[in-house]
Design a protein around this motif. Sequence first.
Motif, PDB file in Angstrom:
ATOM      1  N   UNK A  57      23.902  -6.737  65.103  1.00 24.90           N
ATOM      2  CA  UNK A  57      24.059  -5.765  66.190  1.00 24.90           C
ATOM      3  C   UNK A  57      25.485  -5.215  66.218  1.00 24.90           C
ATOM      4  N   UNK A 106      36.722  -6.587  80.807  1.00 22.54           N
ATOM      5  CA  UNK A 106      36.379  -7.201  79.524  1.00 22.54           C
ATOM      6  C   UNK A 106      37.079  -8.538  79.351  1.00 22.54           C
ATOM      7  N   UNK A 117      27.423  -4.792  63.747  1.00 21.50           N
ATOM      8  CA  UNK A 117      27.563  -3.837  62.648  1.00 21.50           C
ATOM      9  C   UNK A 117      26.764  -2.559  62.923  1.00 21.50           C
ATOM     10  N   UNK A 118      25.486  -2.704  63.271  1.00 15.15           N
ATOM     11  CA  UNK A 118      24.601  -1.533  63.360  1.00 15.15           C
ATOM     12  C   UNK A 118      24.858  -0.695  64.610  1.00 15.15           C
ATOM     13  N   UNK A 119      25.180  -1.353  65.713  1.00 14.01           N
ATOM     14  CA  UNK A 119      25.397  -0.590  66.950  1.00 14.01           C
ATOM     15  C   UNK A 119      26.831  -0.086  67.047  1.00 14.01           C
ATOM     16  N   UNK A 120      27.699  -0.535  66.139  1.00 12.43           N
ATOM     17  CA  UNK A 120      29.073  -0.056  66.158  1.00 12.43           C
ATOM     18  C   UNK A 120      29.888  -0.651  67.295  1.00 12.43           C
ATOM     19  N   UNK A 121      29.726  -1.947  67.557  1.00  9.52           N
ATOM     20  CA  UNK A 121      30.593  -2.615  68.538  1.00  9.52           C
ATOM     21  C   UNK A 121      31.995  -2.646  67.945  1.00  9.52           C
ATOM     22  N   UNK A 122      32.971  -2.070  68.640  1.00  8.12           N
ATOM     23  CA  UNK A 122      34.279  -1.867  68.011  1.00  8.12           C
ATOM     24  C   UNK A 122      35.065  -3.165  67.845  1.00  8.12           C
ATOM     25  N   UNK A 166      27.300   1.272  50.448  1.00  4.26           N
ATOM     26  CA  UNK A 166      28.260   0.975  51.517  1.00  4.26           C
ATOM     27  C   UNK A 166      29.416   0.131  50.969  1.00  4.26           C
ATOM     28  N   UNK A 201      38.384  -4.030  68.423  1.00  3.60           N
ATOM     29  CA  UNK A 201      39.694  -3.706  68.989  1.00  3.60           C
ATOM     30  C   UNK A 201      39.801  -4.276  70.405  1.00  3.60           C
ATOM     31  N   UNK A 244      31.658  -9.247  73.528  1.00  2.00           N
ATOM     32  CA  UNK A 244      31.280  -7.916  74.028  1.00  2.00           C
ATOM     33  C   UNK A 244      30.071  -8.011  74.958  1.00  2.00           C
ATOM     34  N   UNK A 246      27.652  -6.148  75.427  1.00  5.83           N
ATOM     35  CA  UNK A 246      26.374  -5.684  74.873  1.00  5.83           C
ATOM     36  C   UNK A 246      25.664  -6.803  74.113  1.00  5.83           C
TER      37      UNK A 246
END
Lengths: 116, 400
Positions: free
Chosen positions: B158, B177, B160-165, B81, B167, B113, B115
């Motif tokens: 989380x 938000x 990184x792995x869950x793809x929390x954006x 990676x 932006x 976020x 989540x």
Amino acid sequence: MKHYLLSVVQPTGGQPPAPDALAEIMRNVEAFNDELRAAGAWVFAGGLHGPETATVLRPQDGDVLITDGPYAEGKEYLGGLCLIRAADLDEALEWGRKAALATTLPIEVRPFVDRH
Amino acid sequence: MGEAPDIEAVFRAEYGRAVSVLVRFLGDIGLAEEAVQDAFATAVRTWPETGIPPSPAGWIITTARNRAVDRLRRESSRDARHAEAARLYAPDAAPEESPVRDDRLRLIFTCCHPALALQSRVALTLRLLGGLNTSQIARAFLVPEPTLAQRLVRAKAKIRDAGIPYRVPRDADLPDRLGGVLAVVYLIFNEGYTGDPALCTEAVRLGRLLAELMPDEPEVTGLLALMLLIEARRPARQDADGVLVPLPEQDRALWDRSLIAEGQGLVRRCLRRDRPGPYQIQAAINAVHSDAPTAAATDWGQILRLYDQLTALAPTPVVALNRAVAVAEVAGPAKALDLVDSLDLPRYHVLHAIRADLLRRLDRPAEAAGEYARAAELAESAAERAYLDRCRRDLDHRTT
């Protein structure tokens, strides 16, 4: 693109919806799947039979033991699943939101480990 | 050479900006933090000799980027990676600051976020944007440092792995938000109000940052104004013995006039915009208080009208309780007591303190004493408990 699993969380021993309500849920779920396909996000989706239909295979001393029933009894079980492609968690959560409204059940969203 | 370079001050001022730029460059929060910490370690070694560079933030960001690229090259043989990242980000791909949106704004939305667990949002925001270290955050929230450290590690994993954006949310999601971001900042402020004052300072700093980055969002301005007007009263809020001094009894000469002027200016700006929201109205209520030269001169009619407006937007029991205080001033304590008794907030010490005060004014000292005792039992801070105990003793004094 990442892959996410949307799991439908079904309460154990809950009353099944009335036939009319069930028909509407099925229509909504079908529409949800169509929307996923149209967006290019659909990978796979399906409902599962209940946990009483499960069979467990357990490795033991180099052999494999077969037993009846689910691996673990719980207050909820996996009622169905949907595998999607999404750019990020926000996109996946938006699909999850739609899935929750269509199924009328809680949805758990989990990311797949990225493959290289 | 002259004076010693104040690297600590640069760190506090620029850490968040540097991390946010590096996150965009590296695509990973952990790598970004390492790179920025490397750069500050280099600064500690070299700045005493060279002096602070003309653009400290630029120096830190460039150094951090170079360090990150070196590190990725070194480690590329054992981590696919990282190797990919090293290929993607050639050293000449300069991490410029985004012209439209400051990277710190992206980072705030990532840290806050929905989540992520609320505690994690708070800890991440303080760590990444405030530059507070793990032990400072742990102390402020009275949790063991390893617990806090693990919370941060899990949250970053989380993301990184869950793809929390990374932006700013699109316009359709922005109100929701942004509300979440403001709630995190106000939670930090409220923690500091009864606990570690450094948290209030940090919340105000975050509030200023948000107001600078989102000047067109009235609730962002409103939250900053609210925090400034409350913070202005800090010097008057406790006496020399560390006992709480409630608003009507405060020495108004101790209030911080410059914070009040700034807060009131922001409230006026909100009024001109006329897109009211809960933070703006709460700021306006505090502006009315800070306008009054004495407690007796407070315009309670105006405060009650603002509470009516707040009730329409945010009909919560806590708002109803605070409104009852204004009702007591405008229509008398009996009316207010009826309102308080209709509320269901059994474990909220402020309700019992207000009820005690109303009963005292209605000449029902025995009941008032019971309520002061209950309030003291539930109060979180020593200053509040000391004040409530004193109120109860004063009452005994009068009845005997």
